[in-house]
Each structure stands twice: as C-alpha cells, then as structure tokens.
Scaffold this motif. Structure first.
Motif, PDB file in Angstrom:
ATOM      1  N   VAL A  64       0.836  -1.195   0.000  1.00  0.00           N
ATOM      2  CA  VAL A  64       0.000   0.000   0.000  1.00  0.00           C
ATOM      3  C   VAL A  64       0.873   1.249   0.000  1.00  0.00           C
ATOM      4  O   VAL A  64       0.670   2.176  -0.784  1.00  0.00           O
ATOM      5  N   ILE A  65       1.891   1.241   0.854  1.00  0.00           N
ATOM      6  CA  ILE A  65       2.788   2.402   0.918  1.00  0.00           C
ATOM      7  C   ILE A  65       3.429   2.655  -0.439  1.00  0.00           C
ATOM      8  O   ILE A  65       3.393   3.771  -0.978  1.00  0.00           O
ATOM      9  N   VAL A  66       3.984   1.613  -0.999  1.00  0.00           N
ATOM     10  CA  VAL A  66       4.692   1.760  -2.275  1.00  0.00           C
ATOM     11  C   VAL A  66       3.763   2.294  -3.356  1.00  0.00           C
ATOM     12  O   VAL A  66       4.106   3.213  -4.097  1.00  0.00           O
ATOM     13  N   ILE A  67       2.565   1.724  -3.398  1.00  0.00           N
ATOM     14  CA  ILE A  67       1.656   2.121  -4.468  1.00  0.00           C
ATOM     15  C   ILE A  67       1.178   3.558  -4.278  1.00  0.00           C
ATOM     16  O   ILE A  67       1.171   4.351  -5.226  1.00  0.00           O
ATOM     17  N   VAL A  68       0.847   3.910  -3.058  1.00  0.00           N
ATOM     18  CA  VAL A  68       0.393   5.280  -2.797  1.00  0.00           C
ATOM     19  C   VAL A  68       1.486   6.284  -3.169  1.00  0.00           C
ATOM     20  O   VAL A  68       1.240   7.276  -3.866  1.00  0.00           O
ATOM     21  N   LEU A  69       2.701   6.006  -2.743  1.00  0.00           N
ATOM     22  CA  LEU A  69       3.798   6.929  -3.035  1.00  0.00           C
ATOM     23  C   LEU A  69       4.038   7.037  -4.533  1.00  0.00           C
ATOM     24  O   LEU A  69       4.207   8.131  -5.073  1.00  0.00           O
ATOM     25  N   THR A  70       4.030   5.897  -5.195  1.00  0.00           N
ATOM     26  CA  THR A  70       4.300   5.918  -6.630  1.00  0.00           C
ATOM     27  C   THR A  70       3.214   6.683  -7.375  1.00  0.00           C
ATOM     28  O   THR A  70       3.515   7.485  -8.260  1.00  0.00           O
ATOM     29  N   VAL A  71       1.988   6.448  -6.987  1.00  0.00           N
ATOM     30  CA  VAL A  71       0.893   7.162  -7.654  1.00  0.00           C
ATOM     31  C   VAL A  71       1.016   8.665  -7.406  1.00  0.00           C
ATOM     32  O   VAL A  71       0.839   9.473  -8.320  1.00  0.00           O
ATOM     33  N   ALA A  72       1.365   9.029  -6.181  1.00  0.00           N
ATOM     34  CA  ALA A  72       1.490  10.444  -5.855  1.00  0.00           C
ATOM     35  C   ALA A  72       2.556  11.111  -6.719  1.00  0.00           C
ATOM     36  O   ALA A  72       2.383  12.227  -7.195  1.00  0.00           O
TER      37      ALA A  72
END
Lengths: 310, 270
Positions: free
Chosen positions: B12-20
């Motif tokens: 979740v962290i990785v995906i949220v950061l990448t999307v941001a």
C-alpha cells in the motif's frame, strides 16, 4: 652494538629519502594532471567569486562608471522589504525542499527496508523520476496543475471541496507553500532511494541481534537504521538545501516571484537585479549573502553529523 | 518472517507513493496526446499531432540541436577533467593538496548565482556571451568540484595492489590511468557521464543568462519562452515539454540500474 645500530640507520636513511623523492615527483605529476581542471575552476569559479565580493561594494548599472559604495549595498538589506522577503522565503523552501523530503524518505525507507517488494525496480524508477525530469518541465507541469482550471481544482470540485479551490500560484498566502510542495514531490523519491540503498548496506546480523534482544521495530529504527544512515542524511540534506537556496527555474517559470513579492527567492532577485534592471552591486551583495548562507549550512550539517559520531 | 499484514501495508505504501509521484507526470502525458487545447483530457481522440506542432512552433529543432552540442561537449570535457583530477588527488597525490582539495570542494557549495554576475560581464567583454563555446566553458569550470570529488573517491576505493602491480610491470603514470584504472572505474565514470549529461541538458539558469539570442538558445530556454507564449494551448505545451525532457528520460530508462547504483555507491563511500 652502537656502531651496528648507527650503521643500520645510516643504511636505512637514504632509502626513505629516495622514496620520498619519488613521492614528491609523483605529487608534481599529480599537480600537472590536476592543472587543466584547476585552471578552469579558478577562472570560472574562484576569480568570479572574488569579483562578486568586489562588485558588491559598488553601485553599477552594468554600463557606466561604477561608483564606490562601501557597505551600502549590504546595509540596504535591512531596509529593502524585497530582500527580507526573498531570504525569508528560503526558510520555507528549506523546510519543504529539505526537511520534509528527508523525513518522508526516512519513514518510507524504514517501513520498506526489510521487505521484499515485487517490481522494486519499477517503483524505484518512478519515484526517482522527478529528479531526472528537466526542472523547467517540472515547473510547467505544476503550473498547469495549480492553474485555476487545472487538475488540482478539478479534483477538489469532484470531491465537493469547492470552497478550497483557488488560483494557487496567484494567491498571496498559498503561492509559496504551493511552490514548496513541488519540492516535496521532487525531493522525497530521491531521499527514499538514497536511504533504501543505505539500509541495504547495513548488515543483517545487526537486525537479527536486535530481534533476539527483543527490541521493537521502533527501537531498531532508532538504534540501528537511523545511526547507520548518518552519511546519507548529510548528503541528502546538503543536496536538498542547496537546491532550495538555488531555487530559480521553478519560480521563474511559474510565478516570476509574484503575486507581489510573495514568492521571490534570492536567486530570482539576483537575476532581476543583475540582468533585468541592472543594479549590479546590489545583485552581487545578494550573491555574497547567499554564498555565506550556503557555506554556513554545509558546515553546520557536517558539524552536526560529526557530533553524532561521538 | 514478515506478517501478511505487514506485507500488505508495504505494498500500500509503495503504491500510494508511486501514484502520488506519477500522477502529475501521467496527467501531463495524457494532455499531450489530447486534441483539447484547454488541457482537458480527451482520450477518445488521441493524436500525436501536438508533438509536430510543438516542434514547429517552439523552434525546437534548432534549440534541441543547441542543447545537444552544448551537452555533449560539456560531458566529454567534464569527464576527462574529472578523471585527471580524481587520479591526481586519489592516486598520485598533489603538491599542496591540503590546501587545493578543500579549495576545490568549496566549489560544491558555491551556487551558480554567486559567480554568474562577473562571469556575464567578463564574457560579454571578450565576446563569449551568446556563444555555445562560452556556455560550455562555464559548464566545464563548474563541473570540476563534483567531478574531482567523485573520481577521487572512486580511485581511492580501488585496491592499492592494482596500482602497485601496474608500477611493477613498468606501466607509466599515464597508461596506468587509462589502461587499468579507468576500465576498472567504468561504472563510476558512466554514472558521472549520466549525471553530467542530465545537469547540463536540464540547465536553465545559465542558458537563460548567457544565450539571450533566440538563435542560440537551448531547448530549456526555448521551452520556457514557448510556454509563456502558449498559455492557452496546454496540450502543445505538454507535448513540447515531453520532447525537451525526452533525451534525459530515455537515458534514465536505459541506464536506470547504473544510475541508481552509482548514487548508492557514492553515498555509501562517504
């Protein structure tokens, strides 16, 4: 016995001298190898650096005869609200370009450090991308995002937060934090990749030992991860803070320092004073203060890291 | 070893950061292929015509060429200078290095703004403003501190025994450097090349000041002028931006591993 020792030492001495003569010769060759870089560096960096200090004592429009001003240009700092504003803004930018990415990078790196994530290379590529993108392009992208009819306001309207929509870069209160957000966006991928790399270099045994001692992840972070990342933190801070101090492209493209003086930075002010409406002395004084600030911060960071060493 | 909850939260962290990070860029890419000049996305009518229009209107052919010439010259020069000075400090030793090395390192803390004023007026006097050569010279001089620092650290990290055995084999100072050390240091040199390409290509400040003549200007400056003129044609602006950032992004796509591992190695070494 004594004779023998002295003979030994006599024999030893010429050899050390021969070695040192060779070393000395090598060091002269070293200077020869260094000389092209040194000459260019001297001509492009050192001499102009001194000239800037010299310029800063004059009033000069770039064309006619300069007049000696003494410290007048520096004294005017205290009276010129634009100068105040420019250097004050840098403080905000330092926090947003330097400290927030540092914190975010640390947190995310610590959370992810020991995890095996599939597609690691891909997300790393994306997170690091803002570092690689041309700063002018980054500025253009964000200028659009913050525009009155741009995506940020569109999203806010979608989720029903119409009251929050505004012309972000045209707003006296919000323009500077909006610029700062660009720094956060661009900076934290860099710090994260840097810290993740640093964490990978920490031996696993340290963590295993800590686990055996029953320490929590929080303790692991404070006792192992954080101290091991000291070097990376110093690098990250020095690079991001110098970046913040040098902010020019972003401001030049997005706001030109406006609205009013809400987003002027020292670099922008210097550019305007040096090349747009030339008051070269004052521009140089700005440059000198900027340089001292850079130096002070770099020295300060190094000191801080050395202190933690003890 | 890691709990399922933890693994999930990691993703979740990785995906949220990448999307941001990705959202602004992705949105810009989509804008560049939409026909709508207001910047509103219209993915039903994707076309690449914005790119050719931006290329034409933005004077990009000319300015991309300028950027290319300047960048390639600067990269070659900076790399050679860095190898020579890194070798001097890292391997040979230098007369007066206790003084010279800190003086050169000082340059890493000197921001461009501090030296650009006298440089401009001096260069104007000798006719090096509005000249690619002038800009390259500045880039070379300014690249010295980092290059020296970088290559010195690289050469120092190489095993001493290699240089000793080279000396035993009778290799001279010059051939030791180019035949033995530089090939061994290839990853670090590649990283330096990439970093220096990126920095020179992406430069805006120096190009803006030193190349005022539109005939001479680099891609970044041309793009800056272009976006000022075409505020109302967002899709063209996006297309132009992508064109200008393409060389560096392509390089990054190709050399990602070397690039990031180089940054890692440099960081760990410190």
């Amino acid at each position: 016995m004594t004779v023998q020792t002295s003979r030994l030492s006599v024999r030893a001495r010429p050899r050390t001298r021969a070695v040192s003569r060779q070393t000395r010769k090598r060091r002269w060759i070293g200077l020869l190898f260094l000389s092209p870089a040194l000459l260019l560096y001297g001509a492009i960096v050192l001499v102009p650096l001194i000239q800037t200090v010299n310029y800063s004592f004059y009033k000069w429009d770039g064309v006619s005869e300069p007049t000696w001003m003494g410290l007048q240009n520096y004294l005017e700092f205290g009276r010129d609200p634009r100068m105040y504003a420019a250097f004050g803004h840098v403080l905000v930018l330092i926090v947003m370009f330097g400290l927030i990415p540092l914190g975010l990078g640390l947190i995310s790196a610590a959370l992810l450090s020991r995890a095996k994530i599939r597609g690691e290379g891909i997300y790393r590529w994306f997170l690091f991308l803002p570092q690689v993108l041309t700063s002018v392009v980054v500025a253009i992208i964000w200028k659009r995002i913050y525009a009155p009819d741009g995506p940020l306001n569109t999203v806010l309207r979608w989720v029903g937060l119409d009251s929050l929509t505004r012309n972000w870069l045209g707003d006296f209160t919000w323009a500077l934090p909006s610029l700062g957000m660009i720094g956060v966006w661009g900076g934290f991928g860099f710090t994260m990749v840097l810290f993740l790399a640093g964490i990978l270099a920490i031996p696993d045994e340290l963590y295993e030992a800590a686990r055996l001692d029953g320490s929590t992840r929080w303790q692991e972070f404070w006792l192992i991860t954080l101290p091991s990342l000291r070097g990376q933190m110093a690098i990250a801070l020095t690079l991001t803070i110098t970046g913040a101090l040098r902010t020019f492209d972003m401001v030049y493209i997005t706001t030109q320092g406006g609205p009013g003086d809400a987003t002027t930075t020292p670099a922008l002010l210097l550019y305007q004073l040096a090349f747009v409406n030339p008051d070269v002395g004052k521009a140089s004084a700005t440059g000198v203060v900027l340089a001292l600030l850079c130096l002070g911060i770099a020295v300060g960071i190094t000191r801080m890291m050395e202190n933690k060493d003890r | 070893m890691i709990s399922r909850y933890e693994r999930l939260s990691n993703y979740v962290i990785v995906i949220v950061l990448t999307v941001a990070v990705l959202f602004p860029v992705a949105w810009f890419v989509l804008t560049s292929v939409s026909p709508n000049t207001s910047g509103a996305l219209d993915l039903s009518r994707i076309s690449l015509s914005n790119f050719s229009a931006a290329w034409r209107d933005g004077n990009l052919a000319h300015s991309m060429y300028a950027s290319l010439v300047i960048t390639v010259s600067a990269v070659i020069g900076q790399t050679i200078l860095a190898i020579l000075s890194g070798y001097a400090f890292g391997v040979l030793g230098v007369v007066g290095e206790r003084f010279l090395f800190p003086v050169i390192l000082l340059g890493m803390m000197v921001s461009t703004e501090v030296i650009v004023i006298p440089l401009y007026y001096e260069f104007q006097r000798v006719g090096l403003t509005n000249s690619w050569l002038g800009l390259v010279i500045i880039q070379l001089g300014m690249g010295v501190p980092f290059g020296t620092y970088w290559m010195r650290a690289t050469f120092r990290a190489l095993p001493r025994s290699v240089m000793d055995s080279a000396a035993v084999d009778g290799a001279g100072v010059w051939s030791t450097l180019w035949r033995i050390l530089v090939p061994m240091a290839r990853p670090a040199v590649l990283t330096l090349v990439i970093l220096s390409f990126m920095w020179t290509w992406n430069d805006f400040f120096l190009s803006l000041i030193f190349l005022g003549d539109p005939e001479k200007q680099t891609a970044t400056v041309a793009l800056g002028a272009f976006q000022g003129r075409h505020v109302l044609q967002v899709n063209l602006m996006a297309a132009g931006s992508l064109i200008v950032s393409l060389p560096v992004v392509a390089l990054y796509l190709f050399f990602q591993r070397e690039f990031i591992s180089g940054v890692m190695a440099g960081a760990v070494k410190e």
